[in-house]
Design an enzyme around this catalytic site. Sequence first.
Site, PDB file in Angstrom:
ATOM      1  N   LYS A  63       0.858  -1.187   0.000  1.00  0.00           N
ATOM      2  CA  LYS A  63       0.000   0.000   0.000  1.00  0.00           C
ATOM      3  C   LYS A  63       0.892   1.234   0.000  1.00  0.00           C
ATOM      4  CE  LYS A  63      -3.461   2.516   2.585  1.00  0.00           C
ATOM      5  NZ  LYS A  63      -4.488   2.484   3.621  1.00  0.00           N
ATOM      6  N   LYS A 106      -2.207  -1.529  -3.821  1.00  0.00           N
ATOM      7  CA  LYS A 106      -3.082  -0.361  -3.753  1.00  0.00           C
ATOM      8  C   LYS A 106      -2.260   0.903  -3.843  1.00  0.00           C
ATOM      9  CE  LYS A 106      -6.034   1.908  -0.500  1.00  0.00           C
ATOM     10  NZ  LYS A 106      -6.356   2.032   0.880  1.00  0.00           N
TER      11      LYS A 106
HETATM   12  C1  PBG Z   1      -7.306   3.396   5.600  1.00  0.00           C
HETATM   13  C2  PBG Z   1      -7.574   3.277   4.159  1.00  0.00           C
HETATM   14  C3  PBG Z   1      -7.408   4.237   3.137  1.00  0.00           C
HETATM   15  C4  PBG Z   1      -7.928   3.670   1.970  1.00  0.00           C
HETATM   16  C5  PBG Z   1      -8.346   2.391   2.297  1.00  0.00           C
HETATM   17  N1  PBG Z   1      -8.099   2.150   3.649  1.00  0.00           N
HETATM   18  C6  PBG Z   1      -6.950   5.618   3.175  1.00  0.00           C
HETATM   19  C7  PBG Z   1      -5.600   5.989   3.560  1.00  0.00           C
HETATM   20  O1  PBG Z   1      -4.699   5.171   3.739  1.00  0.00           O
HETATM   21  O2  PBG Z   1      -5.423   7.198   3.738  1.00  0.00           O
HETATM   22  C8  PBG Z   1      -8.025   4.349   0.647  1.00  0.00           C
HETATM   23  C9  PBG Z   1      -9.073   3.843  -0.266  1.00  0.00           C
HETATM   24  C10 PBG Z   1      -9.403   4.741  -1.394  1.00  0.00           C
HETATM   25  O3  PBG Z   1      -8.771   5.784  -1.635  1.00  0.00           O
HETATM   26  O4  PBG Z   1     -10.365   4.408  -2.107  1.00  0.00           O
HETATM   27  N2  PBG Z   1      -6.012   3.268   6.019  1.00  0.00           N
END
Ligand code: PBG
Length: 327
Positions: free
Chosen positions: A198, A251
Amino acid sequence: MAFPTQRPRRLRKNENWRRLVRETALSTDDLIVPLFVVPGEGVNNPVVSMPGVFQQSVDEVVREASEIHGLGIPAIILFGVPHDEDKDPEGSEAYNPEGLVPRSIRAIKDAVPDLLVWADVCMCEYTSHGHCGVLTDEGEVENDPTLDLLARAALVYAQSGADAVAPSDMMDGRVWAIRETLDDQGLVDTPIVSYAAKYASAFYGPFRDAAQSAPAFGDRKAYQMDPANVDEALKEVELDIDEGADILMVKPALAYLDVIRRVKTTFGLPTAAYQVSGEYAMIKAAGQNGWVDEKRVAMESLLGIKRAGADMILTYFGKDVARWLAE
Ligand code: PBG
């Protein structure tokens, strides 16, 4: 063997030829739809930066889940969005058994037992400072104390009936901590979907509106990955596999297709990709302006994500895709 003997256009001549030689297909089987749960009843707040996406109270999320199930989609993933006054520095609402996500899981599994319900596991929607873990006095996110909280939240979701827990915090060792806690409590069959690679991405902007989870100060670069790195993604994935992850997620998706490909080729395990909020918002906005064809651009993006190696895709286009494929 070159031109004029070879003419690749021969097999593109009409749709039947194209169907026969098509290498990749997007299917309703591939979809996981993210949903946002808020307090209240009968609540359906549109998320302005994500047209077609709503913050919904538990009753509305149940209705939404059964619609999604009715479209043949196999799974949803839940995010809780508590009121600001229910947030604290330890994010304790994340592991409240009567919190939004545990209540939604129970209600959905009751009404639509056949639909897989995944629960996102992270602290940022629940902490008053909006970071994904607990902070030191200096304002840094502390890894090891956060693991206990993540494991507690995952346990509450699994005990409420979640079909999978999906840690998205990027703390080191969280998959191990969650696996150990679940196994201790006899929940050996609950899979862990790890947001393994991520990235610290600008594409999460609209999500932070939807989940009201923007960090109050600083950014997430000390825990989420540097967009420049791919060898490091393989390391993250390998560690998560060793710690017990069942599904590996990359992601965002579209700007990280090479990462999806490397993860799939290197490990050959079930690989998910998250087409995130910013990817969705860009396609929606350009579509609404008439600058691109929303349906075709959305389907082409999702097909590209599959072609890169994703076995499944988390996407806000889920319901639309199921309808488009059925047309
Ligand atoms: C929480 C999380 C996030 C997303 C999914 N889980 C946001 C972040 O890390 O700031 C993003 C999902 C999206 O942008 O659709 N940690």
